[in-house]
Design a protein around this motif. Structure first.
Motif, PDB file in Angstrom:
ATOM      1  N   ARG A 101       0.740  -1.246  -0.019  1.00  7.04           N
ATOM      2  CA  ARG A 101      -0.114   0.216  -0.021  1.00  7.04           C
ATOM      3  C   ARG A 101       0.730   1.191   0.115  1.00  7.04           C
ATOM      4  NH1 ARG A 101      -5.311  -1.009   1.135  1.00  7.04           N
ATOM      5  NH2 ARG A 101      -5.928   0.813  -0.168  1.00  7.04           N
ATOM      6  N   GLY A 103       2.683   1.862  -3.155  1.00  5.57           N
ATOM      7  CA  GLY A 103       2.491   2.170  -4.448  1.00  5.57           C
ATOM      8  C   GLY A 103       3.839   1.389  -5.046  1.00  5.57           C
ATOM      9  N   SER A 106       2.403  -0.907  -7.880  1.00  5.88           N
ATOM     10  CA  SER A 106       1.989  -0.080  -9.240  1.00  5.88           C
ATOM     11  C   SER A 106       3.453   0.241  -9.860  1.00  5.88           C
ATOM     12  CB  SER A 106       1.365   0.945  -8.802  1.00  5.88           C
ATOM     13  OG  SER A 106       0.255   0.829  -8.160  1.00  5.88           O
TER      14      SER A 106
HETATM   15  C1  COA Z   1      -1.329  -7.004  -5.208  1.00  6.24           C
HETATM   16  C2  COA Z   1       0.021  -6.529  -4.701  1.00  6.24           C
HETATM   17  C3  COA Z   1       1.106  -6.781  -5.805  1.00  6.24           C
HETATM   18  C4  COA Z   1      -0.062  -4.752  -4.680  1.00  6.24           C
HETATM   19  O1  COA Z   1       0.967  -4.588  -4.273  1.00  6.24           O
HETATM   20  P1  COA Z   1       1.102  -2.973  -3.464  1.00  6.24           P
HETATM   21  O2  COA Z   1       2.492  -2.390  -3.296  1.00  6.24           O
HETATM   22  O3  COA Z   1       0.372  -2.951  -2.242  1.00  6.24           O
HETATM   23  O4  COA Z   1       0.364  -2.055  -4.547  1.00  6.24           O
HETATM   24  P2  COA Z   1       0.067  -0.326  -4.578  1.00  6.24           P
HETATM   25  O5  COA Z   1       0.227   0.229  -3.131  1.00  6.24           O
HETATM   26  O6  COA Z   1       0.696  -0.033  -5.839  1.00  6.24           O
HETATM   27  O7  COA Z   1      -1.545  -0.298  -4.616  1.00  6.24           O
HETATM   28  C5  COA Z   1      -2.442   0.274  -5.626  1.00  6.24           C
HETATM   29  C6  COA Z   1      -3.786   0.231  -5.410  1.00  6.24           C
HETATM   30  O8  COA Z   1      -4.159  -1.036  -5.343  1.00  6.24           O
HETATM   31  C7  COA Z   1      -5.380  -1.307  -4.430  1.00  6.24           C
HETATM   32  N1  COA Z   1      -5.020  -1.994  -3.459  1.00  6.24           N
HETATM   33  C8  COA Z   1      -3.897  -2.676  -3.069  1.00  6.24           C
HETATM   34  N2  COA Z   1      -3.816  -3.406  -2.149  1.00  6.24           N
HETATM   35  C9  COA Z   1      -5.315  -3.386  -1.512  1.00  6.24           C
HETATM   36  C10 COA Z   1      -5.918  -4.088  -0.463  1.00  6.24           C
HETATM   37  N3  COA Z   1      -5.085  -4.781   0.165  1.00  6.24           N
HETATM   38  N4  COA Z   1      -7.427  -3.464  -0.246  1.00  6.24           N
HETATM   39  C11 COA Z   1      -7.734  -2.805  -1.057  1.00  6.24           C
HETATM   40  N5  COA Z   1      -7.045  -2.294  -2.366  1.00  6.24           N
HETATM   41  C12 COA Z   1      -5.767  -2.517  -2.396  1.00  6.24           C
HETATM   42  C13 COA Z   1      -5.534   0.059  -4.121  1.00  6.24           C
HETATM   43  O9  COA Z   1      -6.536   0.779  -4.867  1.00  6.24           O
HETATM   44  C14 COA Z   1      -4.054   0.801  -4.168  1.00  6.24           C
HETATM   45  O10 COA Z   1      -4.178   2.007  -4.115  1.00  6.24           O
HETATM   46  P3  COA Z   1      -4.332   2.907  -2.701  1.00  6.24           P
HETATM   47  O11 COA Z   1      -3.210   2.447  -1.705  1.00  6.24           O
HETATM   48  O12 COA Z   1      -3.973   4.345  -2.920  1.00  6.24           O
HETATM   49  O13 COA Z   1      -5.568   2.814  -2.086  1.00  6.24           O
HETATM   50  C15 COA Z   1       0.386  -7.136  -3.476  1.00  6.24           C
HETATM   51  O14 COA Z   1      -0.725  -6.945  -2.722  1.00  6.24           O
HETATM   52  C16 COA Z   1       0.950  -8.551  -3.330  1.00  6.24           C
HETATM   53  O15 COA Z   1       1.890  -8.875  -3.526  1.00  6.24           O
HETATM   54  N6  COA Z   1      -0.022  -9.468  -3.230  1.00  6.24           N
HETATM   55  C17 COA Z   1       0.285 -10.894  -3.617  1.00  6.24           C
HETATM   56  C18 COA Z   1       0.326 -11.179  -4.963  1.00  6.24           C
HETATM   57  C19 COA Z   1      -0.412 -10.457  -6.072  1.00  6.24           C
HETATM   58  O16 COA Z   1      -1.678 -10.724  -5.823  1.00  6.24           O
HETATM   59  N7  COA Z   1       0.103 -10.124  -7.140  1.00  6.24           N
HETATM   60  C20 COA Z   1      -0.695  -9.384  -8.041  1.00  6.24           C
HETATM   61  C21 COA Z   1      -0.765 -10.066  -9.332  1.00  6.24           C
HETATM   62  S1  COA Z   1      -1.968  -8.953 -10.352  1.00  6.24           S
END
Ligand code: COA
Length: 339
Positions: A101, A103, A106
């Motif tokens: 969370r 960025g 992204s």
């Molecule tokens: C999915 C994942 C890669 C996101 O990584 P991250 O660094 O947290 O992502 P970001 O901070 O860039 O998040 C961008 C947006 O995604 C959404 N988002 C990310 N995690 C979220 C959560 N737990 N709940 C709700 N929205 C979420 C939000 O809109 C967020 O924007 P915001 O923080 O301004 O609200 C991470 O949770 C992860 O590694 N998950 C396990 C593996 C996976 O699912 N990979 C994705 C394959 S598409």
């Protein structure tokens, strides 16, 4: 607190000895993320397996890390199929649970998509996973915000071993498959089966449910099959294959494969297929029963086989239920198609 502005994105390669520590830390992020989602029963690749995937000429694979100082906080791998599906890029993305969370996900996805576009790819595919009795809020929200659409939902199940031998043998001996036999091999297959196996792999790409995934028919020949067995061996994985053979022609008409790497108590079910025109003879059930019996005899340390099936693959799911597989998790394929 680290934000996306503080992190540095750098390339990572498992083939550069100078990057060994970095590569291991990068692999550990995938594992920590998967463990966060699935607990001890996670499905991460081992470090040496990831290195071998990068070495493969089957698929070109590139990696980047999001560095928070000296710490790898996020990881992405982009894979480009080389034989077919030349518009597809598979993206594996994970941010360490302590760094979410902010960025980073992204940023890494932006890097991966840019490279994929430069490579001429326009169909991006990524996966999310979660346990059967939970939800995947993060992955789902993230993927849909990034313009990805759910393309296929896949059920993960496991069969505890040793399974009931008598029952498996009874399934194998049941009437209904006149004209077919099964043949089982461990540690590779004879040269004279490579062409037949290539045809099965080609059919595997068209004769199974694909949901909304925009995947093309795969191009296979004996050399490509040989290459996949070489790679399995290079990963230090043991392999057990069972084929269904049409007795009248000697043709291979179905197959199933289980691979066992690290941990040595976990078998990964790979492809299972019965060609469309040979369905209706309980060959799927027989193939998997014969393969489970062989696995129990040859690799008795394996305590479970893990498999993934599309949620609409009724026949395969019915076979698995009959064999005793129990669902434990879900996986979703996400797809973004560029104009
Ligand atoms: C999915 C994942 C890669 C996101 O990584 P991250 O660094 O947290 O992502 P970001 O901070 O860039 O998040 C961008 C947006 O995604 C959404 N988002 C990310 N995690 C979220 C959560 N737990 N709940 C709700 N929205 C979420 C939000 O809109 C967020 O924007 P915001 O923080 O301004 O609200 C991470 O949770 C992860 O590694 N998950 C396990 C593996 C996976 O699912 N990979 C994705 C394959 S598409």
């Amino acid at each position: 607190m680290t934000t996306a502005d503080d992190v540095r994105i750098r390339t990572v390669s498992g083939l550069d000895p100078a990057q060994d520590d970095l590569f291991r830390a990068w692999a550990a992020v995938f594992e920590a993320s998967n463990q966060h989602a699935l607990g001890d029963e996670h499905s991460s690749w081992g470090v040496e397996e990831l290195r071998e995937l990068e070495r493969s000429t089957e698929r070109r694979r590139l990696g980047w890390a999001a560095m928070a100082g000296d710490v790898v906080a996020g990881a992405v791998a982009v894979t480009f199929p080389q034989h077919d599906n030349l518009t597809v890029a598979e993206i594996g993305l994970a941010v360490h649970p302590d760094h979410r969370r902010r960025g980073l996900g992204s940023r890494l996805l932006e890097v991966a998509e840019e490279v994929a576009r430069d490579e001429g790819r326009s169909v991006f595919v990524a996966e999310t996973e979660w346990l059967a009795d939970s939800r995947d809020v993060g992955g789902e929200e993230f993927a849909s915000r990034q313009g990805y659409a759910a393309a296929q939902t896949v059920l993960r199940s496991a069969l505890a071993l040793p399974a009931d031998r008598d029952r498996l043998e009874a399934l194998l001996a049941a009437p209904g498959a006149d004209g077919y036999t099964t043949r089982t091999f461990s540690g590779g297959i004879p040269e004279d089966l490579l062409d037949g196996r290539a045809e099965l792999s080609r059919r595997m790409s068209t004769d199974i449910p694909l949901g909304e995934l925009q995947l093309e028919e795969e191009v296979w020949d004996a050399a490509r099959v040989r290459g996949t067995y070489d790679r399995i061996a290079a990963m230090n994985r043991r392999v057990v294959d069972t084929f269904a053979v049409e007795e009248a022609t000697g043709r291979l008409v179905g197959f199933t494969q289980v691979q066992v790497g690290e941990p040595a108590d976990l078998g990964y079910q790979q492809d299972t297929l019965v060609m469309r025109e040979h369905r209706g003879h309980a060959l799927g059930l027989r193939l998997k029963a014969a393969n489970a019996l062989a696995l129990m005899a040859e690799l008795p340390d394996v305590t479970r086989i893990r498999t993934w099936n599309a949620e609409d693959n009724r026949h395969m799911l019915a076979v698995n239920r009959e064999l005793g597989y129990a669902p434990d998790a879900w996986l979703r394929e996400w797809q973004k198609v560029m104009p």
